[in-house]
Design a protein around this motif. Structure first.
Motif, PDB file in Angstrom:
ATOM      1  N   LYS A  16       0.824  -1.208   0.000  1.00  0.00           N
ATOM      2  CA  LYS A  16       0.000   0.000   0.000  1.00  0.00           C
ATOM      3  C   LYS A  16       0.859   1.261   0.000  1.00  0.00           C
ATOM      4  O   LYS A  16       0.540   2.237  -0.672  1.00  0.00           O
ATOM      5  CB  LYS A  16      -0.939   0.003   1.209  1.00  0.00           C
ATOM      6  CG  LYS A  16      -2.113  -0.928   1.055  1.00  0.00           C
ATOM      7  CD  LYS A  16      -3.043  -0.839   2.245  1.00  0.00           C
ATOM      8  CE  LYS A  16      -4.207  -1.789   2.077  1.00  0.00           C
ATOM      9  NZ  LYS A  16      -5.116  -1.728   3.226  1.00  0.00           N
ATOM     10  N   LYS A  17       1.953   1.231   0.754  1.00  0.00           N
ATOM     11  CA  LYS A  17       2.843   2.400   0.792  1.00  0.00           C
ATOM     12  C   LYS A  17       3.588   2.567  -0.534  1.00  0.00           C
ATOM     13  O   LYS A  17       3.709   3.668  -1.053  1.00  0.00           O
ATOM     14  CB  LYS A  17       3.852   2.255   1.932  1.00  0.00           C
ATOM     15  CG  LYS A  17       3.268   2.497   3.294  1.00  0.00           C
ATOM     16  CD  LYS A  17       4.328   2.366   4.359  1.00  0.00           C
ATOM     17  CE  LYS A  17       3.709   2.490   5.732  1.00  0.00           C
ATOM     18  NZ  LYS A  17       4.698   2.249   6.794  1.00  0.00           N
ATOM     19  N   ALA A  18       4.091   1.476  -1.082  1.00  0.00           N
ATOM     20  CA  ALA A  18       4.891   1.546  -2.311  1.00  0.00           C
ATOM     21  C   ALA A  18       4.035   1.952  -3.519  1.00  0.00           C
ATOM     22  O   ALA A  18       4.495   2.718  -4.379  1.00  0.00           O
ATOM     23  CB  ALA A  18       5.573   0.214  -2.573  1.00  0.00           C
ATOM     24  N   TYR A  48      -3.779   6.868  -5.382  1.00  0.00           N
ATOM     25  CA  TYR A  48      -4.150   6.498  -6.755  1.00  0.00           C
ATOM     26  C   TYR A  48      -5.175   5.373  -6.851  1.00  0.00           C
ATOM     27  O   TYR A  48      -5.625   5.031  -7.939  1.00  0.00           O
ATOM     28  CB  TYR A  48      -2.906   6.089  -7.546  1.00  0.00           C
ATOM     29  CG  TYR A  48      -1.910   7.206  -7.674  1.00  0.00           C
ATOM     30  CD1 TYR A  48      -2.209   8.351  -8.399  1.00  0.00           C
ATOM     31  CD2 TYR A  48      -0.664   7.130  -7.064  1.00  0.00           C
ATOM     32  CE1 TYR A  48      -1.305   9.387  -8.516  1.00  0.00           C
ATOM     33  CE2 TYR A  48       0.237   8.170  -7.168  1.00  0.00           C
ATOM     34  CZ  TYR A  48      -0.081   9.280  -7.893  1.00  0.00           C
ATOM     35  OH  TYR A  48       0.807  10.308  -8.005  1.00  0.00           O
ATOM     36  N   GLY A  49      -5.515   4.772  -5.752  1.00  0.00           N
ATOM     37  CA  GLY A  49      -6.448   3.645  -5.779  1.00  0.00           C
ATOM     38  C   GLY A  49      -5.704   2.330  -5.938  1.00  0.00           C
ATOM     39  O   GLY A  49      -4.522   2.285  -6.285  1.00  0.00           O
ATOM     40  N   ASP A  50      -6.408   1.270  -5.683  1.00  0.00           N
ATOM     41  CA  ASP A  50      -5.815  -0.064  -5.730  1.00  0.00           C
ATOM     42  C   ASP A  50      -5.718  -0.540  -7.183  1.00  0.00           C
ATOM     43  O   ASP A  50      -6.736  -0.631  -7.868  1.00  0.00           O
ATOM     44  CB  ASP A  50      -6.667  -1.028  -4.918  1.00  0.00           C
ATOM     45  CG  ASP A  50      -5.943  -2.325  -4.602  1.00  0.00           C
ATOM     46  OD1 ASP A  50      -4.855  -2.547  -5.171  1.00  0.00           O
ATOM     47  OD2 ASP A  50      -6.466  -3.114  -3.792  1.00  0.00           O
ATOM     48  N   PRO A  51      -4.521  -0.875  -7.680  1.00  0.00           N
ATOM     49  CA  PRO A  51      -4.397  -1.350  -9.059  1.00  0.00           C
ATOM     50  C   PRO A  51      -5.078  -2.697  -9.299  1.00  0.00           C
ATOM     51  O   PRO A  51      -5.341  -3.072 -10.423  1.00  0.00           O
ATOM     52  CB  PRO A  51      -2.886  -1.453  -9.293  1.00  0.00           C
ATOM     53  CG  PRO A  51      -2.255  -1.358  -7.964  1.00  0.00           C
ATOM     54  CD  PRO A  51      -3.229  -0.739  -7.034  1.00  0.00           C
ATOM     55  N   ARG A  52      -5.397  -3.406  -8.244  1.00  0.00           N
ATOM     56  CA  ARG A  52      -6.103  -4.672  -8.403  1.00  0.00           C
ATOM     57  C   ARG A  52      -7.519  -4.457  -8.939  1.00  0.00           C
ATOM     58  O   ARG A  52      -8.107  -5.354  -9.514  1.00  0.00           O
ATOM     59  CB  ARG A  52      -6.200  -5.403  -7.060  1.00  0.00           C
ATOM     60  CG  ARG A  52      -4.874  -5.851  -6.525  1.00  0.00           C
ATOM     61  CD  ARG A  52      -5.081  -6.461  -5.167  1.00  0.00           C
ATOM     62  NE  ARG A  52      -3.803  -6.744  -4.517  1.00  0.00           N
ATOM     63  CZ  ARG A  52      -3.684  -7.048  -3.245  1.00  0.00           C
ATOM     64  NH1 ARG A  52      -4.748  -7.107  -2.476  1.00  0.00           N
ATOM     65  NH2 ARG A  52      -2.503  -7.287  -2.734  1.00  0.00           N
TER      66      ARG A  52
END
Length: 101
Positions: free
Chosen positions: A78-80, A86-90
């Protein structure tokens, strides 16, 4: 009546224009239907194969990531990836492997 028509009637043969009209409709339909069915069948089989491969890869990735899903790893991710910003890329539309979940 034209002389050529009399010859055909006397011989018991249909006029040449009658045979061309009746056969050309069915011949044109056969020329269109067969390639269409072949194309649709091929597209369906390719789509089925790609779907199967994506499902298999998704399952194998899920098994790999399930072993690494500890709270510490999730917090570092989550930090990286700046998930809060930006929201979760998943959940992205580009995440093809995650569409079925």
């Amino acid at each position: 009546m034209q002389p050529s028509m009399r010859m055909h009637i006397a011989a018991g043969v249909p006029p040449p224009t009658a045979s061309l009209v009746s056969k050309s409709g069915t011949l044109a339909a056969k020329k269109v239907l067969l390639p269409t069915f072949l194309w649709l069948g091929s597209a369906y089989l390719v789509g089925l194969y790609v779907s199967k491969q994506l499902h298999q890869k998704s399952v194998s990735f899920d098994e790999i990531f399930a072993q690494q899903n500890t709270p510490e790893v999730e917090e570092a991710r989550k930090k990286a990836l700046l998930v809060e910003t930006y929201g979760d890329p998943r959940n992205s539309l580009l995440n093809v492997l995650g569409w079925t979940k």
